[in-house]
Write an enzyme that holds these catalytic residues in place. Structure first.
Site, short mmCIF file in Angstrom:
data_model
loop_
_atom_site.label_atom_id
_atom_site.label_comp_id
_atom_site.label_asym_id
_atom_site.label_seq_id
_atom_site.Cartn_x
_atom_site.Cartn_y
_atom_site.Cartn_z
N LYS C 118 3.93 49.50 5.98
CA LYS C 118 3.27 49.84 7.24
C LYS C 118 1.78 50.07 7.05
O LYS C 118 0.98 49.72 7.91
CB LYS C 118 3.95 51.07 7.84
CG LYS C 118 5.36 50.73 8.29
CD LYS C 118 5.94 51.76 9.19
CE LYS C 118 7.31 51.29 9.70
NZ LYS C 118 8.08 50.45 8.72
N GLU C 202 2.18 58.96 12.82
CA GLU C 202 1.19 58.43 13.76
C GLU C 202 1.31 59.12 15.10
O GLU C 202 2.30 59.83 15.38
CB GLU C 202 1.32 56.92 13.90
CG GLU C 202 2.63 56.49 14.50
CD GLU C 202 2.83 54.99 14.49
OE1 GLU C 202 2.29 54.29 13.61
OE2 GLU C 202 3.55 54.50 15.37
N HIS C 237 15.37 54.99 19.45
CA HIS C 237 14.48 53.99 18.87
C HIS C 237 15.18 52.69 18.51
O HIS C 237 14.67 51.88 17.74
CB HIS C 237 13.75 54.53 17.63
CG HIS C 237 12.91 55.71 17.94
ND1 HIS C 237 11.72 55.62 18.61
CD2 HIS C 237 13.11 57.04 17.72
CE1 HIS C 237 11.21 56.82 18.78
NE2 HIS C 237 12.04 57.71 18.25
N ARG C 294 10.74 38.12 10.23
CA ARG C 294 12.07 37.54 10.26
C ARG C 294 12.38 37.12 11.69
O ARG C 294 11.62 37.40 12.61
CB ARG C 294 13.10 38.58 9.83
CG ARG C 294 12.94 39.86 10.66
CD ARG C 294 14.09 40.80 10.56
NE ARG C 294 13.76 42.12 11.06
CZ ARG C 294 13.83 42.49 12.33
NH1 ARG C 294 14.19 41.63 13.27
NH2 ARG C 294 13.51 43.73 12.70
#
Lengths: 168, 509, 509, 168
Positions: C118, C202, C237, C294
């Site tokens: 990330k 974040e 999520h 992907r």
């Protein structure tokens, strides 16, 4: 267990044994295969050859000795016979000199195109049968002479009813 | 949760299911009608209400207009959708519906009448400036007229029952010897199926393509065409495979076809979805053949290529709403092919194969649509058209669509009845089909040749070997359950097979 | 009849089936791999060959890269397609595949590695000029860093396992009290599922939309974007419903999103199909979130709207072929919605519901696609992701697509396991969903409210009444078979029920 | 035959009789219906009310007295009871003052969040169970006091295993 499998391209003989681990040992002449066949829902099975990893979804439909096996590339019609039955079936088929034309479906006979004693050629119309909104012509599959006519125009027949006998 | 409208579907099978689906998506309640043979048919199960209208024969149920109108009135349906076949092109029924104060989902009765008469339709086309094929303007009353026509235009000729359709009552005549018997047969089929023994004659193009144009017209004077369909793969004049676009129609030809079709549509006073059928010669010239004043069996290929919903649009138009699209918004994308799955045995001269569907696996995944009229465990009655489902595939181009069709056909399994699936599996490998070299006699010719033998032989050697091994293992498995006699004859089935058989027999399906 | 190539599918379930279908349509032979739990799974039945690779737990089968490579070498497969999940974003596996001389159907290993981190991916995005969300550039080693970040940017915050994905290892933090427990949980999930307990922090947008852009890049330097997908309907999520296009993205915004996504794609040296995920604030500003290197679960909505085949394209690119389309050829048409059908019980806190599928009816007809990974009679193993199928619908516009979805959900029946179908039936009636007023917290909020009670109550009164009548009739029918005691307890079932039960139990499924 | 059908919105009582013509006569208070119900394949039935012509495709799944009826608009969970059973079931439900929280699925206990004697509120986490790649929190459905905890972190449990007892 020994089976003769009669396929469209000829007879094949298999010796099949179910092993304690559940796999099938299938011997065909000198070639031996281990087959993992599992019956699933209804007529569905999974099958895998352990050597070459080939795998199939198998749909099997059986009526007595007649089987239809549906695979990805299409359906195969087979007979499964014991070796004794295979010999017997062979001789019956070879000895028969006459054929019976049967109604493939229930329907109404619209017209009979031949009479006893007529000579017929392969493809020649014998009977017109009406079913499912269509007129269907039943034709001679082989050359021969009409030995008997069992139905007349206007009659309603069931599937399998003998309509016409053709001899040599 | 109830809809604001209610629609009665005067049909059965896959098209009744298709119409009910469209209604569901529009918030319209649905009423099915059914014959005794269809008491548990899919369209009955899917509709909000269902009304029995008579015994199995169509003449005593689905063709009994007055019972259908009664059912609509009894359930409070205000709309009647006829589907295709049965009463779809019966002006008398359309009139009966409108006289009962109900809304007919289709063109006005007088347009059905006008375009339903081959001779009148021909006159409309001539007046609209559309090209027509040489033929007699009136039905043949005397075989001598046939002989005179043949003398003038030569063979082959085509004889067509005036009221015929869908391949019924059509006969090809290749020479003088066949003229009289074919005339008799066409008359007898016309009489038997449509109650009208009048027969019409015209020149037969030798290797024509059957191209048809989808048109849609609303009640406010707007009309569009939604591309063409190629319907050349036929058997006994019955469509079997349809595609859109046609492999031989380019943008310019499509414009000309569309303009000719729209001219006929406007000249006839049409309103609703409809189809203008054309015959196309090998040089690309085309002739008006007839207009089908109803939804077409093969409408899904147009839907997939143009991204439209023709049934929804047809219902909207019947409700007085304006057309959803302008002509320039109708842009084709990719290629679609439809196969009609018939309960017929291609190995036995396409003999109808009614019966119980013992196993059903339908294909799915990308670009695949199945419009089905049957359920697993359901029966295909002997009394109606033998089409059980339509397989439709879409892909970015024709070649890929055919590969996708092959994939979908491989996944498709119907057991218990014979179907035309093996024929289609053979067709997708045929070089002429793949190259788009097709005409209306294509399939009959294909089935005469060595490909017919291939059909009889079944799939390739590797598949045959796998099938043999599977059968040997399954036979061993089943034999293992019966220690004494490995062979299960009727009375000697193992207990669980017997239980299953009785279970299936006990409950009507 | 054999293909010119052979491809091994290093996955299971619906995505393995999807890939095998694409291969079939390309004439490519397929090899499946399977765990003991999947001996008779659909992907095994469909592939040309199938190789067992270990016991049920993924760590001992589908995550064992070396066994998968062995299987490819043993069967002569030259291509390996990882699907999504399992090893799809594992650079080590991609490298192992390429070092064995096989072709990896995906981006180069070093790009997986780069974009899989990330922090690195964020740097690439910053360099490419794409907007990023405020956050720490490196994993959090000390809770004090978290507190400092919270002091600067305020709550809520989002904690994400470095190697996480698909909603695993993500925790929302709303205030100081939750900071430490959430940090522990994210670390423990990261460790348990990805073997990496590092966590990243974040700023969390309060009601963000999750918008992602489909990109495709070939080996010759060409790259296109294929519109966006809206994936805001999530639970914990985890995406549940996806659509294309997004209800809030117009042509101009689509251009800007696409350009940003392509900048990141090019900067990373990408090749293959991939997805750039963005978070969009209520004012339409968007931030780079991450890149999925992907094929995406939700790729079908893009396929239906753009008329493309992303799996086919992915394989073509791996074979070195150039992109099939120019950017200006990619024109959206209509609207598509996907529902992920999970084997989870929405009435019991979405508890996983593994088991045997006793009955399966899948919807079909116009605009409906089902990508399924299960068969009737098959089992949903406990060992893997509980998604059993994807229902995707297309229609001319969003409103009609939702009506079609409602119709398809009505036709869809899965019995024997609990699924999320009832949730979707509720969702299609929700006014906020219908109006497109959705954000990533939408579903969790919906389920807290009175709608959750409605879900528990079931459908409308009329349906409940019909169900009660049906149950009363069926109970009478069954009671009639047992003259003494109408109640069928385990040992007192009627003989045919018993026979059927034993029949089902006897054959492993 | 008399049945009490327990639906989410309450109990309804039906008197059902199968007539010689195969139709079901269903009486609900003063209202009488004639129902044409035919069992099809497996769990599938067709159903039609002859008066108002309403028609349904019915998928029925039964476990003892618990039925799930799937119709076009969704699934309905029902209990089908004899009148005597209905009275008995009523009194059992009302009399019970404690609840057992069971594992809804097989899985591994990751954490136990409560101890014996703790007071719990509705929605409060009790146990975290890991299955199918997800951690699942089992929460209290009602307020009460934890009377017993039967499992510990790290244990693997089957579906239906009692985890926690909550009393008043």
């Amino acid at each position: 267990m020994r089976w003769v499998i009669r396929t469209p391209s000829g007879d094949r003989e298999f010796e099949v044994e179910r092993r304690p681990d559940g796999l099938f040992r299938v011997v065909d002449g000198e070639r031996e295969r281990l087959v993992d066949l599992v019956r699933l829902n209804g007529s569905l099975s999974s099958m895998r050859c352990t050597e070459d990893h080939r795998s199939w979804k198998v749909l099997a439909h059986r009526e007595g000795r007649h089987w239809r096996i549906g695979l990805w590339r299409g359906d195969v019609a087979l007979e499964v016979l014991s070796p004794a039955e295979a010999v017997e079936a062979e001789s019956t088929a070879a000895g028969s000199g006459s054929a019976t034309v049967k109604a493939p479906i229930p329907g109404k006979v619209v017209a009979v195109k031949v009479a006893e004693g007529d000579a017929v050629e392969p493809g020649q119309p014998l009977v017109v049968l009406e079913a499912m909104k269509m007129e269907n012509e039943l034709v001679a599959e082989r050359a021969g002479t009409v030995r008997a006519v069992h139905v007349g125009a206007g009659e309603t027949v069931d599937a399998g009813t003998a309509l016409v006998e053709i001899g040599e | 949760m109830s809809g604001t409208h209610k629609l009665l579907v005067a049909n059965r099978g896959e098209i009744a299911v298709r119409i009910i689906r469209a209604c569901r998506e529009m918030g319209i309640d649905t009423v099915a009608v059914y014959s005794e043979a269809d008491r548990t048919a899919p369209h009955v199960l899917m509709a909000d209400q269902a009304v029995p209208i008579g015994p199995a024969p169509a003449a005593e149920s689905y063709l009994r207009g007055e019972r259908i109108v009664e059912a609509a009135l009894a359930t409070g349906a205000e709309l009647v959708h006829p589907g295709y076949g049965f009463l779809a092109e019966n002006a008398g029924f359309a009139r009966m519906v409108e006289e009962a104060g109900l809304t007919w989902v289709g063109p006005p009765a007088k347009v059905i009448e006008l375009m339903g008469s081959k001779t009148e339709a021909r006159k409309v086309a001539v007046e609209a400036g559309a090209p027509v094929i040489p033929g007699l303007n009136d039905p043949v009353s005397d075989p001598a007229q046939l002989e005179a026509f043949a003398a003038e235009h030569g063979y082959p000729l085509l004889l067509k029952a005036v009221a015929g359709g869908g391949g019924k009552g059509m006969r090809r005549v290749d020479g003088p010897d066949e003229l009289l018997p074919a005339f008799e047969r066409a008359r007898s089929e016309g009489k038997a199926y449509f109650g009208d023994d009048r027969v019409f004659v015209e020149r037969l193009l030798v290797r024509p393509r059957h191209i048809e144009v989808q048109v849609v017209a609303d009640a406010h004077g707007a009309a569009v065409f939604v591309g063409e369909r190629e319907c050349s793969i036929q058997r006994r004049h019955q469509k079997v495979v349809e595609e859109s676009p046609s492999p031989v129609v380019d943008g310019a030809l499509r414009e000309r076809l569309g303009e000719a079709a729209l001219a006929v549509t406007r000249a006839s006073g049409y309103r609703s979805v409809g189809t203008v059928e054309m015959l196309m010669d090998e040089d690309g010239s085309f002739f008006f053949l007839e207009m089908n004043t109803r939804l077409q069996v093969e409408h899904p290929v147009t839907e997939m290529v143009y991204g439209v919903d023709l049934v929804r649009e047809q219902i909207r138009i019947a409700l007085g709403e304006p057309l959803s699209w302008r002509q320039d918004e109708l842009v084709p994308r990719g290629h679609a092919v439809e196969c009609r799955i018939y309960a017929e045995d291609p190995l036995r001269g396409f003999a109808p194969s009614p019966g119980t569907i013992e196993h059903l696996t339908e294909p799915s995944g990308p670009g695949v649509r199945v419009d089905s009229g049957v359920l697993p465990g359901g029966t295909v009655p002997l009394d109606y058209d033998p089409m059980v489902a339509k397989l439709v595939v879409w892909a970015a181009d024709r070649g890929t669509a055919i590969e996708r069709l092959r994939r979908a056909l491989g996944e498709y399994r119907i057991d218990g009845i014979a179907t035309t699936l093996p024929l289609f599996r053979m067709l997708v490998d045929d070089p002429d089909f793949r190259a788009g070299r097709i005409h209306t006699g294509f399939l009959d010719r294909l089935l005469e040749g060595e490909r017919a033998e291939a059909l009889r032989r079944g799939p390739d050697a590797e598949t045959e070997e796998a099938a043999a091994i599977a059968a040997a293992c399954l036979a061993t498995l089943e034999a293992g359950r019966l220690p004494d006699d490995p062979w299960a004859h009727a009375g000697e089935r193992s207990w669980w097979e017997e239980g299953l058989r009785i279970l299936h027999g006990r409950f009507p399906r």
